[in-house]
Design a protein around this motif. Structure first.
Motif, mmCIF file in Angstrom:
data_model
loop_
_atom_site.group_PDB
_atom_site.id
_atom_site.type_symbol
_atom_site.label_atom_id
_atom_site.label_comp_id
_atom_site.label_asym_id
_atom_site.label_seq_id
_atom_site.Cartn_x
_atom_site.Cartn_y
_atom_site.Cartn_z
ATOM 1 N N LYS A 86 46.164 48.985 39.613
ATOM 2 C CA LYS A 86 46.493 47.677 40.185
ATOM 3 C C LYS A 86 45.788 46.560 39.424
ATOM 4 C CE LYS A 86 46.599 49.839 44.710
ATOM 5 N NZ LYS A 86 45.886 49.952 45.981
ATOM 6 N N GLU A 87 46.405 45.391 39.468
ATOM 7 C CA GLU A 87 45.858 44.179 38.840
ATOM 8 C C GLU A 87 44.759 43.582 39.708
ATOM 9 O OE1 GLU A 87 45.098 40.895 36.595
ATOM 10 O OE2 GLU A 87 46.268 42.642 36.006
ATOM 11 N N LEU A 88 43.720 43.043 39.057
ATOM 12 C CA LEU A 88 42.670 42.334 39.777
ATOM 13 C C LEU A 88 42.097 41.225 38.905
ATOM 14 C CD1 LEU A 88 40.986 42.201 42.410
ATOM 15 C CD2 LEU A 88 39.329 43.707 41.292
ATOM 16 N N ASN A 89 42.090 40.013 39.421
ATOM 17 C CA ASN A 89 41.409 38.858 38.818
ATOM 18 C C ASN A 89 41.926 38.421 37.451
ATOM 19 O OD1 ASN A 89 39.676 38.773 41.058
ATOM 20 N ND2 ASN A 89 38.274 40.223 40.095
ATOM 21 N N LYS A 93 42.380 46.173 35.387
ATOM 22 C CA LYS A 93 43.214 47.078 36.180
ATOM 23 C C LYS A 93 42.260 48.064 36.828
ATOM 24 C CE LYS A 93 47.162 45.484 34.665
ATOM 25 N NZ LYS A 93 47.980 44.613 35.437
#
Length: 165
Positions: A86-89, A93
């Motif tokens: 998942k993508e974050l900031n 990932k």
């Protein structure tokens, strides 16, 4: 037990346990990643790499130089592995692994694009941007040449395959 023995026993335990504590700087050479092209054989001051990892993202393939530590050993035992990260900031990932890995966390100060790390004991993180951090991570390795990594990862969740070379 005599009063003298009752006093000496706890003092001896404190002394012995202080000897067992690790007092090394957490950012020792075993946690640092050398520039691409350096090997432990060519320069003994660099860490020992146990293996290299192939990371497949869509049609792109990247190579990771892995550190030789208990976290990496446990991670390699789970390979090959295809997961959706998942993508974050806008810089990383991540995926929560189903089981914990051993940790040796420290604050790297600066995250480099291509760093592969463990946050806590079960969150695998692949960074695609360079930035400053105050968080603690366990280093697993680094992508040798992160050129094109951010593009390959995109800005959404993405399936990634990790396998030993």
């Amino acid at each position: 037990m005599k009063p003298t023995q009752m006093l000496l026993l706890p003092l001896m335990l404190v002394f012995l346990s202080s000897l067992a504590c690790k007092t090394d700087d957490p950012m020792t050479q075993e946690n640092s990643i050398p520039p691409a092209g350096n090997t432990a054989a060519a320069n003994p001051s660099n860490p020992t790499y146990s293996n290299r990892l192939r990371v497949r993202i869509g049609t792109g393939t990247f190579t990771v130089s892995l550190l030789d530590n208990p976290s990496v050993t446990a991670f390699k035992a789970r390979l090959p592995l295809t997961i959706v990260m998942k993508e974050l900031n806008g810089n990383e990932k991540f995926v929560d692994m189903p089981a914990s890995l051993p940790t040796g966390a420290s604050n790297p100060g600066t995250i480099q694009a291509g760093d592969l790390m463990l946050y806590g004991s079960s969150t695998l993180v692949l960074f695609y941007e360079t930035f400053q951090t105050s968080f603690r991570y366990t280093r697993l390795g680094r992508i040798d040449n992160p050129t094109g990594l951010a593009t390959a990862l995109g800005r959404a969740s993405v399936p990634i395959t990790f396998e030993l070379e």
